[in-house]
Design an enzyme around this catalytic site. Structure first.
Site, mmCIF file in Angstrom:
data_model
loop_
_atom_site.group_PDB
_atom_site.id
_atom_site.type_symbol
_atom_site.label_atom_id
_atom_site.label_comp_id
_atom_site.label_asym_id
_atom_site.label_seq_id
_atom_site.Cartn_x
_atom_site.Cartn_y
_atom_site.Cartn_z
ATOM 1 N N ILE A 1 50.445 23.626 2.078
ATOM 2 C CA ILE A 1 51.297 23.051 3.122
ATOM 3 C C ILE A 1 51.589 24.036 4.249
ATOM 4 C CG2 ILE A 1 53.529 23.599 2.049
ATOM 5 C CD1 ILE A 1 54.384 20.688 2.918
ATOM 6 N N ASN B 1 65.906 24.705 -2.848
ATOM 7 C CA ASN B 1 67.080 24.655 -3.719
ATOM 8 C C ASN B 1 68.309 24.650 -2.813
ATOM 9 O OD1 ASN B 1 67.942 27.450 -3.180
ATOM 10 N ND2 ASN B 1 66.167 28.025 -4.413
ATOM 11 N N VAL C 1 56.518 25.696 -4.001
ATOM 12 C CA VAL C 1 56.372 25.421 -2.570
ATOM 13 C C VAL C 1 57.418 26.186 -1.765
ATOM 14 C CG1 VAL C 1 56.667 23.603 -0.827
ATOM 15 C CG2 VAL C 1 55.295 23.177 -2.835
ATOM 16 N N ASP C 2 58.641 26.209 -2.257
ATOM 17 C CA ASP C 2 59.732 26.905 -1.571
ATOM 18 C C ASP C 2 59.370 28.376 -1.350
ATOM 19 O OD1 ASP C 2 62.267 27.409 -0.480
ATOM 20 O OD2 ASP C 2 63.300 27.328 -2.411
ATOM 21 N N SER D 1 60.409 17.655 -5.987
ATOM 22 C CA SER D 1 61.023 17.589 -7.330
ATOM 23 C C SER D 1 60.051 17.499 -8.491
ATOM 24 C CB SER D 1 62.044 16.441 -7.441
ATOM 25 O OG SER D 1 63.243 16.796 -6.806
ATOM 26 N N THR D 2 58.736 17.548 -8.254
ATOM 27 C CA THR D 2 57.790 17.374 -9.356
ATOM 28 C C THR D 2 57.444 18.672 -10.076
ATOM 29 O OG1 THR D 2 55.882 17.560 -7.901
ATOM 30 C CG2 THR D 2 56.750 15.342 -8.303
ATOM 31 N N GLY D 3 57.884 19.805 -9.558
ATOM 32 C CA GLY D 3 57.614 21.082 -10.209
ATOM 33 C C GLY D 3 58.688 21.404 -11.226
ATOM 34 N N TYR E 1 61.747 21.054 -11.148
ATOM 35 C CA TYR E 1 62.807 20.054 -11.277
ATOM 36 C C TYR E 1 62.423 18.903 -12.205
ATOM 37 C CZ TYR E 1 65.674 22.236 -7.613
ATOM 38 O OH TYR E 1 66.460 23.091 -6.878
#
Length: 166
Positions: A11, A24, A33-34, A119-121, A123
């Site tokens: 990304i 977060n 990703v963050d 949220s798929t990682g 989380y």
């Protein structure tokens, strides 16, 4: 209505006006990703995020893109829900992440925006459910954004997003 497309890749290398960060609540960086977005944008992103924190789940805020390559001018930070079995309003919070991010992109005048799978990682949101929510939400939000790109990090996510788009 925005054109919605699915790609597989990084990304931070997307050729768009804004990228969405699956952040977060501290907006200071983290893993996945963050962390990748924070590394690519440089240390000023952490400072800018901290000044806007905390950000509650389902909300979105924007910072400059700092060291990300143009045309990326903005990072839109959104905090997804932690999966608790689907009984704690996770679906509406996840939809809100996508909706609010598109609204923020509109307010910035962005014509193109790239989203990760929120949220798929860590989380733990089930990727198949998250893909359907992502596609349904970005398709239904009124916007002046012309292109919404859903960026999958891996092939499994790409296939789920593509299936949801079809």
């Amino acid at each position: 209505m925005a054109r919605v497309e699915v790609v597989q890749g990084d990304i931070t290398r997307e050729d768009v006006d804004a990228i969405v960060n699956a952040a977060n609540s501290s907006l200071r960086g983290g893993g996945g990703v963050d962390g990748a977005i924070h590394r690519a944008a440089g240390p000023r992103l952490k400072e800018a995020g901290a000044a806007l924190a905390p950000c509650p789940p389902g909300e979105a805020v924007a910072t400059p893109a700092f060291d990300l390559d143009p045309p990326v001018r903005h990072v839109i930070h959104t905090v997804g829900p932690v999966w608790k079995g689907g009984t704690r309003d996770e679906a509406s919070l996840l939809a809100s992440c996508y909706r609010r991010s598109v609204e923020v992109a509109d307010s910035l005048g962005a014509r193109s925006v790239a989203f990760p799978a929120i949220s798929t990682g860590i989380y733990g949101y089930p990727p198949d459910q998250a893909a359907r929510i992502a596609v349904d939400t970005v398709r239904s939000v009124p916007t002046r954004v012309e292109l919404i790109r859903l960026v999958a990090f891996d092939r499994v996510t790409y296939d789920l997003l593509t299936a949801a788009l079809d």
